[in-house]
Design a protein around this motif. Structure first.
Motif, PDB file in Angstrom:
ATOM      1  N   MET A 135       8.007 -39.747  41.377  1.00  0.00           N
ATOM      2  CA  MET A 135       7.280 -39.297  40.190  1.00  0.00           C
ATOM      3  C   MET A 135       8.192 -39.403  38.964  1.00  0.00           C
ATOM      4  SD  MET A 135       5.616 -35.559  39.383  1.00  0.00           S
ATOM      5  CE  MET A 135       4.626 -35.301  37.909  1.00  0.00           C
ATOM      6  N   LYS A 136       7.706 -40.029  37.913  1.00  0.00           N
ATOM      7  CA  LYS A 136       8.446 -40.114  36.670  1.00  0.00           C
ATOM      8  C   LYS A 136       8.103 -38.904  35.802  1.00  0.00           C
ATOM      9  CE  LYS A 136       8.574 -45.176  36.712  1.00  0.00           C
ATOM     10  NZ  LYS A 136       8.216 -46.413  35.980  1.00  0.00           N
TER      11      LYS A 136
ATOM     12  N   VAL B 219       1.911 -33.682  47.953  1.00  0.00           N
ATOM     13  CA  VAL B 219       2.237 -32.281  48.222  1.00  0.00           C
ATOM     14  C   VAL B 219       3.558 -32.253  48.990  1.00  0.00           C
ATOM     15  CG1 VAL B 219       1.455 -30.083  49.176  1.00  0.00           C
ATOM     16  CG2 VAL B 219      -0.226 -31.752  48.365  1.00  0.00           C
ATOM     17  N   MET B 220       4.540 -31.545  48.453  1.00  0.00           N
ATOM     18  CA  MET B 220       5.884 -31.540  49.006  1.00  0.00           C
ATOM     19  C   MET B 220       6.379 -30.108  49.177  1.00  0.00           C
ATOM     20  SD  MET B 220       7.224 -34.371  46.245  1.00  0.00           S
ATOM     21  CE  MET B 220       8.889 -34.505  46.862  1.00  0.00           C
ATOM     22  N   ALA B 221       7.443 -29.964  49.945  1.00  0.00           N
ATOM     23  CA  ALA B 221       8.067 -28.650  50.137  1.00  0.00           C
ATOM     24  C   ALA B 221       9.540 -28.740  49.752  1.00  0.00           C
ATOM     25  CB  ALA B 221       7.944 -28.199  51.582  1.00  0.00           C
ATOM     26  N   LEU B 222      10.017 -27.699  49.100  1.00  0.00           N
ATOM     27  CA  LEU B 222      11.436 -27.567  48.772  1.00  0.00           C
ATOM     28  C   LEU B 222      12.016 -26.469  49.649  1.00  0.00           C
ATOM     29  CD1 LEU B 222      13.838 -28.250  46.828  1.00  0.00           C
ATOM     30  CD2 LEU B 222      13.019 -26.376  45.384  1.00  0.00           C
TER      31      LEU B 222
ATOM     32  N   LYS C 126      27.300 -19.866  52.972  1.00  0.00           N
ATOM     33  CA  LYS C 126      27.818 -19.898  51.613  1.00  0.00           C
ATOM     34  C   LYS C 126      26.660 -20.181  50.667  1.00  0.00           C
ATOM     35  CE  LYS C 126      31.159 -22.147  48.576  1.00  0.00           C
ATOM     36  NZ  LYS C 126      32.195 -23.199  48.449  1.00  0.00           N
ATOM     37  N   PRO C 127      26.339 -19.235  49.777  1.00  0.00           N
ATOM     38  CA  PRO C 127      25.196 -19.447  48.879  1.00  0.00           C
ATOM     39  C   PRO C 127      25.375 -20.673  47.991  1.00  0.00           C
ATOM     40  CG  PRO C 127      25.935 -17.152  48.822  1.00  0.00           C
ATOM     41  CD  PRO C 127      26.983 -17.930  49.565  1.00  0.00           C
ATOM     42  N   VAL C 128      24.273 -21.350  47.726  1.00  0.00           N
ATOM     43  CA  VAL C 128      24.288 -22.451  46.766  1.00  0.00           C
ATOM     44  C   VAL C 128      23.868 -21.907  45.412  1.00  0.00           C
ATOM     45  CG1 VAL C 128      23.785 -24.176  48.518  1.00  0.00           C
ATOM     46  CG2 VAL C 128      21.898 -23.107  47.268  1.00  0.00           C
ATOM     47  N   CYS C 129      24.226 -22.595  44.362  1.00  0.00           N
ATOM     48  CA  CYS C 129      23.827 -22.141  43.034  1.00  0.00           C
ATOM     49  C   CYS C 129      22.409 -22.642  42.733  1.00  0.00           C
ATOM     50  CB  CYS C 129      24.809 -22.628  41.977  1.00  0.00           C
ATOM     51  SG  CYS C 129      24.867 -24.419  41.765  1.00  0.00           S
ATOM     52  N   PRO C 130      21.649 -21.887  41.946  1.00  0.00           N
ATOM     53  CA  PRO C 130      20.268 -22.304  41.658  1.00  0.00           C
ATOM     54  C   PRO C 130      20.187 -23.634  40.929  1.00  0.00           C
ATOM     55  CG  PRO C 130      20.904 -20.382  40.342  1.00  0.00           C
ATOM     56  CD  PRO C 130      21.972 -20.580  41.357  1.00  0.00           C
ATOM     57  N   GLU C 131      21.219 -23.964  40.156  1.00  0.00           N
ATOM     58  CA  GLU C 131      21.223 -25.254  39.461  1.00  0.00           C
ATOM     59  C   GLU C 131      21.228 -26.418  40.446  1.00  0.00           C
ATOM     60  OE1 GLU C 131      22.354 -22.064  36.868  1.00  0.00           O
ATOM     61  OE2 GLU C 131      23.265 -22.705  38.773  1.00  0.00           O
ATOM     62  N   LYS C 132      21.945 -26.251  41.554  1.00  0.00           N
ATOM     63  CA  LYS C 132      21.974 -27.298  42.574  1.00  0.00           C
ATOM     64  C   LYS C 132      20.594 -27.466  43.208  1.00  0.00           C
ATOM     65  CE  LYS C 132      24.385 -28.794  46.769  1.00  0.00           C
ATOM     66  NZ  LYS C 132      25.498 -28.517  47.716  1.00  0.00           N
ATOM     67  N   VAL C 133      19.898 -26.364  43.414  1.00  0.00           N
ATOM     68  CA  VAL C 133      18.548 -26.436  43.970  1.00  0.00           C
ATOM     69  C   VAL C 133      17.618 -27.182  43.010  1.00  0.00           C
ATOM     70  CG1 VAL C 133      16.564 -25.092  44.767  1.00  0.00           C
ATOM     71  CG2 VAL C 133      18.894 -24.291  45.240  1.00  0.00           C
ATOM     72  N   ALA C 134      17.732 -26.859  41.724  1.00  0.00           N
ATOM     73  CA  ALA C 134      16.892 -27.520  40.722  1.00  0.00           C
ATOM     74  C   ALA C 134      17.180 -29.014  40.656  1.00  0.00           C
ATOM     75  CB  ALA C 134      17.120 -26.869  39.360  1.00  0.00           C
ATOM     76  N   GLN C 135      18.451 -29.384  40.737  1.00  0.00           N
ATOM     77  CA  GLN C 135      18.813 -30.803  40.716  1.00  0.00           C
ATOM     78  C   GLN C 135      18.293 -31.535  41.949  1.00  0.00           C
ATOM     79  OE1 GLN C 135      23.055 -30.524  40.299  1.00  0.00           O
ATOM     80  NE2 GLN C 135      22.933 -29.716  38.206  1.00  0.00           N
ATOM     81  N   ALA C 136      18.351 -30.849  43.097  1.00  0.00           N
ATOM     82  CA  ALA C 136      17.829 -31.454  44.325  1.00  0.00           C
ATOM     83  C   ALA C 136      16.329 -31.688  44.217  1.00  0.00           C
ATOM     84  CB  ALA C 136      18.135 -30.546  45.516  1.00  0.00           C
ATOM     85  N   LEU C 137      15.623 -30.768  43.575  1.00  0.00           N
ATOM     86  CA  LEU C 137      14.176 -30.929  43.394  1.00  0.00           C
ATOM     87  C   LEU C 137      13.880 -32.178  42.560  1.00  0.00           C
ATOM     88  CD1 LEU C 137      11.490 -28.313  42.653  1.00  0.00           C
ATOM     89  CD2 LEU C 137      11.738 -30.231  41.094  1.00  0.00           C
ATOM     90  N   VAL C 138      14.589 -32.326  41.449  1.00  0.00           N
ATOM     91  CA  VAL C 138      14.362 -33.481  40.575  1.00  0.00           C
ATOM     92  C   VAL C 138      14.659 -34.784  41.319  1.00  0.00           C
ATOM     93  CG1 VAL C 138      15.168 -34.670  38.494  1.00  0.00           C
ATOM     94  CG2 VAL C 138      14.737 -32.204  38.443  1.00  0.00           C
TER      95      VAL C 138
ATOM     96  N   LEU D 263      11.901 -35.595  43.817  1.00  0.00           N
ATOM     97  CA  LEU D 263      10.668 -36.100  43.212  1.00  0.00           C
ATOM     98  C   LEU D 263      10.679 -37.615  43.080  1.00  0.00           C
ATOM     99  CD1 LEU D 263       9.940 -33.480  40.408  1.00  0.00           C
ATOM    100  CD2 LEU D 263       8.405 -34.096  42.281  1.00  0.00           C
ATOM    101  N   GLN D 264      11.865 -38.202  43.041  1.00  0.00           N
ATOM    102  CA  GLN D 264      11.969 -39.649  42.903  1.00  0.00           C
ATOM    103  C   GLN D 264      11.778 -40.371  44.233  1.00  0.00           C
ATOM    104  OE1 GLN D 264      12.095 -40.253  39.711  1.00  0.00           O
ATOM    105  NE2 GLN D 264      12.525 -38.090  39.318  1.00  0.00           N
ATOM    106  N   LYS D 265      11.754 -39.600  45.321  1.00  0.00           N
ATOM    107  CA  LYS D 265      11.644 -40.194  46.644  1.00  0.00           C
ATOM    108  C   LYS D 265      10.307 -39.812  47.286  1.00  0.00           C
ATOM    109  CE  LYS D 265      16.642 -39.601  47.252  1.00  0.00           C
ATOM    110  NZ  LYS D 265      17.697 -38.949  48.061  1.00  0.00           N
ATOM    111  N   ASP D 266       9.867 -40.609  48.201  1.00  0.00           N
ATOM    112  CA  ASP D 266       8.626 -40.326  48.924  1.00  0.00           C
ATOM    113  C   ASP D 266       8.953 -39.538  50.190  1.00  0.00           C
ATOM    114  OD1 ASP D 266       6.003 -40.268  49.642  1.00  0.00           O
ATOM    115  OD2 ASP D 266       5.971 -42.288  50.479  1.00  0.00           O
TER     116      ASP D 266
END
Length: 271
Positions: A1-2, A182-185, A205-217, A220-223
């Motif tokens: 998705m662009k 429809v996807m799941a994070l 070890k907790p991840v930072c929320p910014e890393k989660v947001a970057q992973a989401l973006v 979205l570029q992948k199927d």
């Protein structure tokens, strides 16, 4: 998705992962952000933070209780009229009560079911019906690693996150003919202000929320139907597939109950 030029709605956007997702999306050239959460003041703070970034994105705050189906229906209808079609829905709102099952309270269980499942159902149904008419759209349901590997002291939370994955899979099949993805994070334990009061799980070890947001973006570029965040999550899922009995033992050893009783009613937002 662009993402450039799109209109995106994010629930649970006032804090934690939802806030991080909103900030990350603002950098991606989207046209409009609709931010949903209960707390209007916190939403306004996020909107002000995005404005200070100097990006060209329109931010709309929608203070809503997702469990109020009438209010949500009115708000989505109004938003669709005022701001046009929603291209991407990100269901991030969720709560969790950490306590042993034997000490859990029915009121807490109802809270988790209402927000994590009923709230997600309410807004998804309203947005999906409109996406079907426009023959395009993307829906992301934010589940959790605990939607794959259940955790002691988090029984109801784990149950709701397992349910979200089933909900996502079912919608993926139903909505695909209408050209809706429809996807799941699936983030693991994430370092947010609310999780800092959580009785810790060892070995995590907790991840930072910014890393989660970057992973989401990136996802979205992948199927891909599921976006798994962090090497710990990938490792845990491989272990779950290859040796589920071992993963169950590791989870039991890591749980707070194996160290000391968790404080009753400690509330955290896992995702």
């Amino acid at each position: 998705m662009k993402l450039p030029g799109k209109t995106v709605l994010v629930t649970g956007a006032s804090r934690g992962i939802g806030r991080a997702i909103a900030l990350e999306l603002a950098h991606q050239g989207i046209n409009r952000l609709l931010l949903v959460a209960r707390n209007q003041i916190n939403l306004a703070d996020v909107a002000a933070e995005i404005d200070a970034m100097g990006v060209k994105v329109e931010v709309v705050i929608l203070p809503l209780d997702l469990t109020d189906s009438v209010a949500v229906s009115r708000a989505i209808a109004q938003a669709w009229r005022d701001y046009g079609p929603i291209d991407l829905l990100i269901n991030c709102a969720g709560i969790a009560h950490q306590t042993s099952f034997l000490q859990s309270k029915l009121s807490q269980v109802k809270d988790e079911l209402s927000v994590n499942l009923i709230g997600t159902y309410n807004i998804t149904r309203l947005v999906a019906k409109r996406m079907v008419k426009q023959k395009k759209g993307t829906i992301i349901n934010v589940s959790s690693l605990m939607g794959k590997i259940a955790a002691p002291t988090m029984a109801t939370y784990s149950a709701t996150k397992f349910a979200l994955l089933g909900f996502t899979q079912a919608l993926r099949g139903e909505l695909a003919p209408h050209k809706i993805r429809v996807m799941a994070l699936l983030p693991s334990l994430t370092d947010t202000d609310m999780t800092r009061g959580l009785e810790c799980f060892r070995f995590m070890k907790p991840v930072c929320p910014e890393k989660v947001a970057q992973a989401l973006v990136m996802g979205l570029q992948k199927d891909t139907p599921e976006i798994v965040v962090g090497w710990q999550s990938h490792l845990a899922l491989w272990c779950q597939r290859l040796a589920p009995w071992l993963m169950e033992q590791i989870t039991a050893m890591a749980a707070p109950l194996s160290q000391k009783p968790p404080s009753i009613g400690s509330v955290v937002k896992m995702i």
